[in-house]
Design a protein around this motif. Structure first.
Motif, PDB file in Angstrom:
ATOM      1  N   ASN A 179     -47.497 -42.465  44.403  1.00 59.61           N
ATOM      2  CA  ASN A 179     -47.248 -43.146  45.704  1.00 59.61           C
ATOM      3  C   ASN A 179     -48.707 -43.516  46.563  1.00 59.61           C
ATOM      4  O   ASN A 179     -48.732 -43.969  47.330  1.00 59.61           O
ATOM      5  N   GLN A 180     -49.622 -43.230  45.726  1.00 56.49           N
ATOM      6  CA  GLN A 180     -51.042 -43.508  46.267  1.00 56.49           C
ATOM      7  C   GLN A 180     -51.412 -45.150  46.408  1.00 56.49           C
ATOM      8  O   GLN A 180     -50.946 -45.934  45.546  1.00 56.49           O
ATOM      9  N   GLY A 181     -51.857 -45.415  47.375  1.00 61.99           N
ATOM     10  CA  GLY A 181     -52.332 -46.715  47.602  1.00 61.99           C
ATOM     11  C   GLY A 181     -53.310 -47.326  46.619  1.00 61.99           C
ATOM     12  O   GLY A 181     -52.964 -48.737  46.265  1.00 61.99           O
ATOM     13  N   GLN A 182     -54.055 -46.651  45.969  1.00 61.61           N
ATOM     14  CA  GLN A 182     -54.949 -47.215  45.022  1.00 61.61           C
ATOM     15  C   GLN A 182     -54.389 -47.687  43.695  1.00 61.61           C
ATOM     16  O   GLN A 182     -54.658 -48.467  43.018  1.00 61.61           O
ATOM     17  N   VAL A 183     -53.289 -46.904  43.688  1.00 62.11           N
ATOM     18  CA  VAL A 183     -52.441 -47.342  42.492  1.00 62.11           C
ATOM     19  C   VAL A 183     -52.202 -48.616  42.449  1.00 62.11           C
ATOM     20  O   VAL A 183     -51.992 -49.371  41.504  1.00 62.11           O
ATOM     21  N   TYR A 184     -51.477 -48.956  43.706  1.00 58.78           N
ATOM     22  CA  TYR A 184     -50.900 -50.463  43.636  1.00 58.78           C
ATOM     23  C   TYR A 184     -52.000 -51.605  43.815  1.00 58.78           C
ATOM     24  O   TYR A 184     -51.964 -52.710  43.253  1.00 58.78           O
ATOM     25  N   GLU A 185     -53.264 -51.265  44.296  1.00 55.96           N
ATOM     26  CA  GLU A 185     -54.423 -52.149  44.104  1.00 55.96           C
ATOM     27  C   GLU A 185     -54.832 -52.398  42.523  1.00 55.96           C
ATOM     28  O   GLU A 185     -54.929 -53.310  42.186  1.00 55.96           O
ATOM     29  N   SER A 186     -54.604 -51.311  41.900  1.00 63.07           N
ATOM     30  CA  SER A 186     -54.863 -51.240  40.518  1.00 63.07           C
ATOM     31  C   SER A 186     -53.908 -52.164  39.756  1.00 63.07           C
ATOM     32  O   SER A 186     -54.305 -52.878  38.839  1.00 63.07           O
ATOM     33  N   PHE A 187     -52.679 -52.040  40.227  1.00 58.56           N
ATOM     34  CA  PHE A 187     -51.720 -52.689  39.735  1.00 58.56           C
ATOM     35  C   PHE A 187     -52.035 -54.242  39.764  1.00 58.56           C
ATOM     36  O   PHE A 187     -51.935 -55.065  38.838  1.00 58.56           O
ATOM     37  N   ASN A 188     -52.112 -54.640  40.826  1.00 59.47           N
ATOM     38  CA  ASN A 188     -52.366 -55.949  41.337  1.00 59.47           C
ATOM     39  C   ASN A 188     -53.645 -56.609  40.633  1.00 59.47           C
ATOM     40  O   ASN A 188     -53.265 -57.592  39.822  1.00 59.47           O
ATOM     41  N   MET A 189     -54.881 -55.705  40.573  1.00 57.56           N
ATOM     42  CA  MET A 189     -55.792 -56.254  39.798  1.00 57.56           C
ATOM     43  C   MET A 189     -55.526 -56.427  38.264  1.00 57.56           C
ATOM     44  O   MET A 189     -56.147 -57.426  37.566  1.00 57.56           O
ATOM     45  N   ALA A 190     -54.866 -55.692  37.825  1.00 52.87           N
ATOM     46  CA  ALA A 190     -54.765 -55.532  36.267  1.00 52.87           C
ATOM     47  C   ALA A 190     -53.809 -56.415  35.725  1.00 52.87           C
ATOM     48  O   ALA A 190     -53.910 -57.304  34.825  1.00 52.87           O
ATOM     49  N   GLU A 191     -52.764 -56.896  36.553  1.00 47.38           N
ATOM     50  CA  GLU A 191     -51.851 -58.084  36.319  1.00 47.38           C
ATOM     51  C   GLU A 191     -52.605 -59.446  36.421  1.00 47.38           C
ATOM     52  O   GLU A 191     -52.408 -60.218  35.667  1.00 47.38           O
ATOM     53  N   LEU A 192     -53.296 -59.551  37.567  1.00 39.83           N
ATOM     54  CA  LEU A 192     -53.878 -60.776  37.984  1.00 39.83           C
ATOM     55  C   LEU A 192     -54.918 -61.304  36.914  1.00 39.83           C
ATOM     56  O   LEU A 192     -55.124 -62.339  36.317  1.00 39.83           O
ATOM     57  N   TRP A 193     -55.536 -60.113  36.366  1.00 42.05           N
ATOM     58  CA  TRP A 193     -56.707 -60.522  35.325  1.00 42.05           C
ATOM     59  C   TRP A 193     -55.903 -60.080  33.954  1.00 42.05           C
ATOM     60  O   TRP A 193     -56.993 -60.184  32.830  1.00 42.05           O
ATOM     61  N   LYS A 194     -54.667 -59.514  33.775  1.00 44.63           N
ATOM     62  CA  LYS A 194     -54.276 -59.405  32.546  1.00 44.63           C
ATOM     63  C   LYS A 194     -55.022 -58.349  31.601  1.00 44.63           C
ATOM     64  O   LYS A 194     -55.510 -58.635  30.381  1.00 44.63           O
ATOM     65  N   LEU A 195     -55.394 -57.429  32.394  1.00 48.93           N
ATOM     66  CA  LEU A 195     -56.243 -56.190  31.819  1.00 48.93           C
ATOM     67  C   LEU A 195     -55.250 -55.282  30.704  1.00 48.93           C
ATOM     68  O   LEU A 195     -54.014 -54.970  30.784  1.00 48.93           O
ATOM     69  N   PRO A 196     -55.787 -54.957  29.614  1.00 50.25           N
ATOM     70  CA  PRO A 196     -55.312 -54.078  28.665  1.00 50.25           C
ATOM     71  C   PRO A 196     -55.342 -52.647  28.971  1.00 50.25           C
ATOM     72  O   PRO A 196     -55.928 -51.757  28.616  1.00 50.25           O
ATOM     73  N   ARG A 224     -42.003 -49.681  39.217  1.00 52.36           N
ATOM     74  CA  ARG A 224     -43.028 -49.736  40.502  1.00 52.36           C
ATOM     75  C   ARG A 224     -44.011 -50.824  40.270  1.00 52.36           C
ATOM     76  O   ARG A 224     -44.655 -51.406  41.378  1.00 52.36           O
ATOM     77  N   GLY A 225     -43.967 -51.380  39.274  1.00 52.12           N
ATOM     78  CA  GLY A 225     -45.047 -52.789  38.845  1.00 52.12           C
ATOM     79  C   GLY A 225     -44.187 -53.976  39.012  1.00 52.12           C
ATOM     80  O   GLY A 225     -44.891 -54.801  38.689  1.00 52.12           O
ATOM     81  N   LEU A 226     -42.824 -54.045  39.203  1.00 51.70           N
ATOM     82  CA  LEU A 226     -41.919 -55.363  39.463  1.00 51.70           C
ATOM     83  C   LEU A 226     -42.670 -56.322  40.453  1.00 51.70           C
ATOM     84  O   LEU A 226     -42.650 -57.401  39.974  1.00 51.70           O
ATOM     85  N   SER A 227     -43.064 -55.848  41.200  1.00 53.22           N
ATOM     86  CA  SER A 227     -43.387 -56.810  42.491  1.00 53.22           C
ATOM     87  C   SER A 227     -44.776 -57.548  41.807  1.00 53.22           C
ATOM     88  O   SER A 227     -45.219 -58.728  42.430  1.00 53.22           O
ATOM     89  N   PHE A 228     -45.536 -56.918  40.811  1.00 51.61           N
ATOM     90  CA  PHE A 228     -46.689 -57.607  40.423  1.00 51.61           C
ATOM     91  C   PHE A 228     -46.451 -58.431  39.047  1.00 51.61           C
ATOM     92  O   PHE A 228     -47.400 -58.860  38.548  1.00 51.61           O
TER      93      PHE A 228
END
Length: 350
Positions: A179-196, A224-228
């Motif tokens: 539920n931490q905010g930085q988790v969702y920031e990380s999700f967004n960045m990881a999907e945006l840049w297709k990180l492994p 939790r990652g569906l929106s990304f």
């Protein structure tokens, strides 16, 4: 007693996964284990279990100070993932980290000595239970700030993609940290840049003393990652074969350059959040039911016996060997010298 999550290891079909379907919906829910696989899983999980039991004993004797979070009950998660990963893949986790270090083949003596604050500890006796690292084994901690390891694990994934080394970063965190905010920031960045990166949510049903139903509006954490656009699945985290199969799928997804993946491991810790937690928020019957019906080590023991791959004497011999390793680690951790006072002024970044 807090309500039990409907997707718990005790109610969702044993070994089954619930997937977004993005990886490989036809993939088996559980891995087919050979005799060697079962024996490896049994020994590795038993080592973690016996190590943690000894750590709890040393804590009770006052030989381990500070915080101490045990991994008893969750052994199948990290061992199953260790069986799927390749050399070079990285792990990073929170403060419940002893099991991860042992699964990454770190010396039990170094792990235990760190718990007792001795010179031979993996962080020179200065990190304690929550802060241990090994660059050699690609283990990047042990972090006490809830959710911090998710952002750091995402950064490791960025480094993997930037250098093109083919490695995958596995960031472990709990249902509370999800539920931490930085988790969702990380999700967004990881999907945006297709990180492994594989985001491994170790859902042990209680974030500290609060059940997941009371803390999370949506309790299917794999989604939790569906929106990304990040695929995810729920996994029976009490069955090492299910963990191995799901890890194989997630690792293949990441290595193919498709971006991050979420694995929600439905697991259960038998002890309280930490050694200072009496766990009065759940009943003894609930804990005993999980131990009796879903213990990850007992499941492997039964399969080994039923398949004729090991006798009771064989398994007792493994237990004796593991106990000897843990006893040696405890002996070392109690007699190794404490760090020199000069170490107070080393490893400091200004």
């Amino acid at each position: 007693m807090a309500a039990t999550n409907k997707s718990s290891a005790g109610t969702r079909a044993k070994g089954a996964t619930r997937s977004s379907g993005a990886a490989n919906p036809a993939a088996p829910a559980i891995a087919e284990f050979t005799k060697e696989d079962e024996l490896h899983a049994y020994r590795e999980m038993l080592l973690i279990r016996r190590f943690e039991e000894k750590a709890g004993q040393l804590y009770g004797m006052g030989l381990i100070g500070g915080f101490c979070h045990l991994y008893i009950g969750q052994e199948a998660v990290v061992v199953g993932m260790q069986m799927a990963k390749k050399d070079g893949d990285q792990m990073i986790t929170g403060y419940r980290d002893h099991g991860h270090m042992l699964a990454m083949d770190l010396d039990p003596k170094g792990v235990m000595a760190e718990l007792t604050g001795r010179r031979g500890g993996l962080s020179k006796g200065k990190g304690g239970s929550m802060h241990m690292f090994s660059k050699e084994k690609h283990f990047y901690g042990g972090h006490g700030i809830v959710g911090a390891q998710v952002a750091l694990g995402t950064g490791i994934g960025f480094a993997n993609k930037y250098t093109g080394n083919g490695n995958v970063s596995m960031a472990f965190f709990g249902d509370g940290a999800s539920n931490q905010g930085q988790v969702y920031e990380s999700f967004n960045m990881a999907e945006l840049w297709k990180l492994p990166v594989i985001y491994v949510i170790e859902n042990n049903k209680y974030g500290m003393g609060t059940s997941v139903e009371r803390a999370s509006a949506m309790t299917d954490l794999s989604q939790r990652g569906l929106s990304f656009g990040i695929p995810g699945e729920q996994v029976d985290g009490m069955d090492v074969r299910a963990v191995k199969a799901a890890s194989d799928r997630a690792l293949a997804w990441c290595r193919e350059g498709k971006g991050p993946y979420i694995l929600e491991m439905i697991t259960y810790r038998y002890r309280g959040h930490s050694m200072s937690d009496p766990a009065k928020y759940r009943s003894k019957d609930e804990v005993q039911k999980m131990r009796t019906e879903h213990d990850p080590i007992e499941q492997v023991r039964v399969r080994l016996m039923e398949n004729g791959w090991a006798t009771d004497d064989d398994l007792k011999a493994i237990d004796r060997d593991v106990r000897a390793i843990v006893a040696e680690a405890a002996e070392f951790a109690q007699n190794d010298p404490e760090p020199d006072v000069s170490e107070l002024y080393t490893d400091i970044l200004l």
